[in-house]
Scaffold this motif. Sequence first.
Motif, short mmCIF file in Angstrom:
data_model
loop_
_atom_site.label_atom_id
_atom_site.label_comp_id
_atom_site.label_asym_id
_atom_site.label_seq_id
_atom_site.Cartn_x
_atom_site.Cartn_y
_atom_site.Cartn_z
N CYS A 128 0.83 -1.20 0.00
CA CYS A 128 0.00 0.00 0.00
C CYS A 128 0.86 1.25 0.00
CB CYS A 128 -0.87 0.03 1.25
SG CYS A 128 -2.05 -1.34 1.31
N ALA A 129 0.31 2.31 -0.57
CA ALA A 129 0.97 3.62 -0.56
C ALA A 129 0.15 4.58 0.30
CB ALA A 129 1.09 4.16 -1.98
N VAL A 130 0.83 5.31 1.15
CA VAL A 130 0.21 6.42 1.87
C VAL A 130 0.85 7.68 1.32
CG1 VAL A 130 -0.05 7.55 4.12
CG2 VAL A 130 -0.19 5.05 3.96
N VAL A 131 0.03 8.52 0.70
CA VAL A 131 0.55 9.71 0.02
C VAL A 131 0.18 10.95 0.84
CG1 VAL A 131 0.58 11.01 -2.14
CG2 VAL A 131 0.13 8.54 -2.18
N THR A 132 1.15 11.55 1.49
CA THR A 132 0.84 12.76 2.24
C THR A 132 0.65 13.91 1.25
OG1 THR A 132 3.07 13.66 2.50
CG2 THR A 132 2.35 11.98 4.11
N SER A 133 0.18 15.02 1.77
CA SER A 133 -0.09 16.17 0.91
C SER A 133 1.05 17.18 0.96
CB SER A 133 -1.39 16.83 1.37
OG SER A 133 -2.39 15.86 1.54
N ALA A 134 2.19 16.78 1.48
CA ALA A 134 3.30 17.70 1.69
C ALA A 134 3.77 18.38 0.40
CB ALA A 134 4.47 16.97 2.33
N GLY A 135 4.23 19.61 0.53
CA GLY A 135 4.77 20.36 -0.60
C GLY A 135 5.87 19.60 -1.32
N ALA A 136 6.61 18.80 -0.59
CA ALA A 136 7.74 18.07 -1.18
C ALA A 136 7.30 16.97 -2.15
CB ALA A 136 8.62 17.48 -0.07
N MET A 137 6.01 16.71 -2.27
CA MET A 137 5.54 15.77 -3.30
C MET A 137 5.73 16.39 -4.69
SD MET A 137 4.56 12.94 -1.93
CE MET A 137 4.00 12.20 -3.46
N LEU A 138 5.75 17.72 -4.75
CA LEU A 138 5.90 18.42 -6.03
C LEU A 138 7.24 18.08 -6.65
CD1 LEU A 138 4.94 22.21 -6.10
CD2 LEU A 138 3.95 20.33 -7.42
N ASN A 139 7.23 17.79 -7.95
CA ASN A 139 8.45 17.46 -8.70
C ASN A 139 9.13 16.18 -8.19
OD1 ASN A 139 8.15 19.85 -10.22
ND2 ASN A 139 9.11 21.01 -8.56
N SER A 140 8.36 15.31 -7.57
CA SER A 140 8.93 14.07 -7.05
C SER A 140 8.96 12.97 -8.10
CB SER A 140 8.11 13.58 -5.84
OG SER A 140 6.82 13.17 -6.27
N SER A 141 8.10 13.07 -9.12
CA SER A 141 7.95 12.02 -10.14
C SER A 141 7.64 10.65 -9.53
CB SER A 141 9.22 11.91 -11.02
OG SER A 141 9.44 13.12 -11.68
N LEU A 142 6.94 10.65 -8.41
CA LEU A 142 6.64 9.40 -7.72
C LEU A 142 5.33 8.76 -8.19
CD1 LEU A 142 7.67 10.43 -4.08
CD2 LEU A 142 8.68 8.55 -5.40
#
Length: 320
Positions: free
Chosen positions: A97-111
């Motif tokens: 499972c993936a837990v995806v937080t809403s943190a700003g650092a998700m930006l430009n992560s290409s995850l």
Amino acid sequence: KSVISKLWKGNVSSKMLNPRLQKAMKDYMNANKHHVYFRGKRSSKKLSREKLLCEMKNQLKVRTLDGTETPFSTLGWEKHVPKVSIDKLYPSGFRSCAVVTSAGAMLNSSLGKEIDSHEAVLRFNAAPLEGYQKDVGNKTTIRIINSQILANPNYRFNTSTLYKDVTLVAWDPAPYSVNLHKWYKNPDYNLFTPYVEYRRKHPAQPFYILHPKFIWQLWDLIQGNTLETIQPNPSSSGFIGILMMMSLCDEVHVYEYIPSLRQTDLCHYHERYYDAACTLGAYHPLLYEKLLVQRINKGTDIDVQKKGKVILPGFSAIKC
Ligand code: C5P
């Protein structure tokens, strides 16, 4: 940045936060809005990773309102809640499972691709996918929403597609005593009326309200394993979601909860709002939640620094 690298090493104190955050924390301690009173004992020494995991597995029980307790039983809630309880909703559980937080650092992560490769994906509140798929993926299995999402019309809970075709899990902090009558009369934000209304309109969609017992079990677990006095407020949605997924999945990959090198004070990937409290906490005992999660990480330092990723075993995968 030094606080973040200390967090990676699992060695950070609230004393290292900026003075504004320290002041905010202190004010929340003094207010003690939810009348928290810790009766447990604080471990004088750090439990090993294995013992901490077993404590989590043994002490936490994901529970949702089932309508059998007053005042909900009197109000006919057995008919309002889903027939299938959340622990039976996914009878074979999930492998990964993936837990995806809403943190700003998700930006430009290409995850995005990596996130979508998991069997189930958990997201939070109003975090959007549209325009951000490359970084956050486009699959959602479960969405955890706080009571503001239901109560505040700005979130368009009834009409937004974010809340359609997913399992919804809502929460609101009751008093620490878990007096359901007091809670029903005076929730932080009134989630009860919109919940019942939404359930009527969408009876087939799984939609639960977390039992406040579970919320405060999480708090007890954090305080019981932290030497400092933590904020007397419920944990963040992030921590609630992580522990919920540990009970549903064999393995849980959490993204940008322990921040990567991309971390800035950008609060959310979808908003231009900057505040260090989003990453480190002011109201929520977020710093302490993160220290606990860091202690049970079985992933690598590289994963943390590059992807903001920790890998946690599900409860099914640990023997106590
Ligand atoms: O802000 P919101 O609660 O909707 O975000 C979802 C969760 O993501 C938070 O509860 C928190 O656990 C995590 N988060 C974080 N760092 C941020 C923003 C959110 O760890 N900058």
